[in-house]
Write an enzyme that holds these catalytic residues in place. Structure first.
Site, PDB file in Angstrom:
ATOM      1  N   HIS A 259     -31.434  54.225   5.156  1.00 26.90           N
ATOM      2  CA  HIS A 259     -31.403  54.754   3.748  1.00 26.90           C
ATOM      3  C   HIS A 259     -30.582  54.014   2.560  1.00 26.90           C
ATOM      4  CE1 HIS A 259     -27.558  56.597   4.849  1.00 26.90           C
ATOM      5  NE2 HIS A 259     -27.233  56.676   3.578  1.00 26.90           N
TER       6      HIS A 259
ATOM      7  N   ASP B  10     -26.043  62.454   4.509  1.00 35.15           N
ATOM      8  CA  ASP B  10     -25.380  61.557   4.109  1.00 35.15           C
ATOM      9  C   ASP B  10     -23.982  61.822   3.235  1.00 35.15           C
ATOM     10  OD1 ASP B  10     -25.101  58.864   2.650  1.00 35.15           O
ATOM     11  OD2 ASP B  10     -25.877  59.860   0.905  1.00 35.15           O
TER      12      ASP B  10
ATOM     13  N   GLU C 207     -31.106  49.629  -1.501  1.00 39.34           N
ATOM     14  CA  GLU C 207     -30.046  49.324  -2.662  1.00 39.34           C
ATOM     15  C   GLU C 207     -28.954  48.354  -2.380  1.00 39.34           C
ATOM     16  OE1 GLU C 207     -28.266  53.303  -3.805  1.00 39.34           O
ATOM     17  OE2 GLU C 207     -30.269  54.050  -4.330  1.00 39.34           O
ATOM     18  N   ASP C 208     -28.749  47.948  -0.955  1.00 42.96           N
ATOM     19  CA  ASP C 208     -27.809  47.153  -1.010  1.00 42.96           C
ATOM     20  C   ASP C 208     -28.320  45.838  -0.526  1.00 42.96           C
ATOM     21  OD1 ASP C 208     -25.910  49.031  -0.912  1.00 42.96           O
ATOM     22  OD2 ASP C 208     -25.969  49.675   1.307  1.00 42.96           O
TER      23      ASP C 208
ATOM     24  N   ASP D  96      -9.160  90.149   7.504  1.00 45.70           N
ATOM     25  CA  ASP D  96     -10.311  89.738   8.282  1.00 45.70           C
ATOM     26  C   ASP D  96     -10.360  88.226   8.599  1.00 45.70           C
ATOM     27  OD1 ASP D  96     -11.207  89.375   5.787  1.00 45.70           O
ATOM     28  OD2 ASP D  96     -13.103  90.330   6.110  1.00 45.70           O
TER      29      ASP D  96
ATOM     30  N   HIS E  88     -21.852  53.597   8.118  1.00 44.36           N
ATOM     31  CA  HIS E  88     -22.133  54.814   7.521  1.00 44.36           C
ATOM     32  C   HIS E  88     -23.726  55.195   8.018  1.00 44.36           C
ATOM     33  CE1 HIS E  88     -23.257  57.838   4.290  1.00 44.36           C
ATOM     34  NE2 HIS E  88     -24.016  57.014   3.868  1.00 44.36           N
TER      35      HIS E  88
END
Length: 474
Positions: A28, A95, A32-33, A215, A4
């Protein structure tokens, strides 16, 4: 956890962003991980990269399924991160784009929630920053997850129409290329197709059947120079008859997000309406990638172009910061921002021929606040094209607007019933709240004076040097 961030960085390379943004994209999710901190990222990759990662990490905690205070406060954080460095929102949009492309494994309820949030917030932000390619893809993916049956039915109908109309489109393209060759004007001609979401939106808003949307197909003409845009339009108008009232010059008057093109709708030999968009290579890059395109056209080094990119979205970001300064209630702030995220713009002129972009339905009061908050606060009347009009009058593109103000005039609460811009709404509400506070303070002083008189005491002077008086006032 690996593919990712790599995919997000890949999207940013397509936008030609700089090394700091690419490093931040790769990192990024790290804070958090894992147990890695922002401070450690700063030590290894520099302060700017750490700030970008920090900004995006905060954004990942935002959810927009309702407008509760906590979510609105998080949105405020996103705004401030954007205002400091526009690359924060570019990383976040990349993201979100990759997340939208890879949602198949999620439950239908979670897909619908994320798609709704994307359609409500992230797609409009992409549009306001001029990233039209990203805007269209986010809309399309959201539509597919929110309305899967309608998406499938429309997709089938468009495929069938593509088969029926292939000969027509190829014939128009051949005729166009032949005309430009005869005029000795080098151009690139691209066929383009309306997205399923825009077809669905048009059918819903105008109550049309699919057969009535005529259109679906159009063409984009890319030329070398600005003058060739107008020459190309002349060639096209000689080839096919233009439809009256369907010509727009977004080169002379660019859209608020920097978009520039000539739009003209012509009648083909088969009687169908075909839209042509004419632009230069650089206009095309800005039309598709908006703010991100400024990293592609480097004239004076990356720093100068980053500043150009910041300026492109600066007016909108500044208007949101102004709203934030005067809106203490987070839910109200989010309401104002949502108003500003969906502008169908009109272009009006000041008496000195300065152009202002306002949302469709805007009034002279919106115009007054767009010029300056003092002009709005003291507005008493307006003239449009030299004629006096009511303050609630709806403005139209091309109108010349003049505001009449008076020093003792004050905002009217009734204005909140018809203003269309978040800026005007927040300024009026802020003034009314301040006025209520002043009136309450004056009433409090009167009540205090009466109570003191009843006790045989005098009202103390509000002298900051008098400690006793200051203590009493506090």
């Amino acid at each position: 956890y690996f593919s990712h961030p790599l995919a997000v960085a890949g999207i940013l390379t397509g936008w030609h962003l700089d090394a700091q943004a690419l490093i931040a994209a790769l990192l990024h999710d790290v804070t958090e991980d894992t147990e890695i901190t922002i401070a450690e990222i700063g030590e290894k990759f520099g302060k700017v990269t750490a700030e970008l990662v920090d900004g995006v990490s905060k954004l990942d905690k935002i959810e927009f399924q309702s407008i509760e205070d906590a979510q609105a406060e998080n949105f405020r954080k996103m705004l401030l991160a954007m205002a400091r460095d526009v690359r924060v929102i570019l990383i976040k949009l990349a993201d979100r784009l990759h997340n939208m492309r890879t949602m198949e494994a999620m439950t239908p309820a979670k897909r619908a929630r994320i798609a709704g949030e994307t359609l409500e917030i992230y797609a409009p932000i992409a549009h306001r920053l001029g990233l039209n390619q990203t805007y269209r893809e986010l809309q399309e993916l959201s539509f597919r997850h929110l309305r899967p049956w309608r998406h499938a039915a429309l997709s089938k109908a468009v495929q069938k129409a593509r088969g029926y109309r292939r000969d027509v489109v190829e014939r128009i393209q051949r005729d166009v290329e032949k005309s430009f060759a005869q005029a000795k004007l080098p151009v690139q001609v691209y066929g383009r197709e309306k997205t399923l979401f825009s077809i669905y939106k048009k059918m819903s808003e105008k109550h049309l059947s699919f057969a009535q949307v005529n259109d679906i197909f159009g063409f984009r003409i890319v030329v070398g120079t600005l003058m060739e845009c107008y020459m190309a339009m002349g060639v096209l108008h000689q080839l096919f008859k233009p439809m009256p009232g369907r010509f727009k010059d977004y080169i002379a008057i660019p859209k608020g997000n920097g978009y520039q093109s000539l739009h003209t709708t012509l009648v083909s030999p088969l009687g169908t309406a075909v839209e042509f968009q004419i632009r230069t290579e650089q206009m095309h890059a800005v039309a598709e990638k908006g703010i991100a395109a400024h990293w592609m056209y480097k004239a004076k080094g990356a720093g100068a172009n980053a500043q150009d990119a910041q300026r492109l979205g600066a007016m909108w970001l500044q208007s949101l910061l102004d709203i934030q300064d005067e809106t203490r209630d987070a839910s109200e702030f989010l309401e104002h921002v949502k108003i500003d995220l969906f502008p169908d713009s009109i272009y009006v002129f000041t008496p000195k021929s300065k152009i202002l972009a306002l949302p469709r339905g805007a009034t002279p009061v919106d115009f007054a606040y767009a010029i300056h908050s003092d002009v709005g606060d003291h507005c008493v009347a307006a003239k449009v094209n030299g004629e006096p009009v009511a303050l609630r009058t709806e403005l139209h593109s091309g109108d010349v607007v003049e505001i009449v103000s008076a020093a003792n005039a004050r905002p009217n609460p009734a204005w909140l019933n018809f203003v269309r811009t978040g800026r005007a709404r927040s300024k009026i509400r802020h003034y009314l709240k301040t006025m209520e506070l002043d009136e309450s303070r004056a009433m409090g002083e009167k009540m205090l004076a009466q109570a003191l008189r009843a006790e045989g005491l005098q009202m103390p002077a509000a002298d900051p040097n008098d400690a006793a008086a200051a203590a009493l006032w506090q």
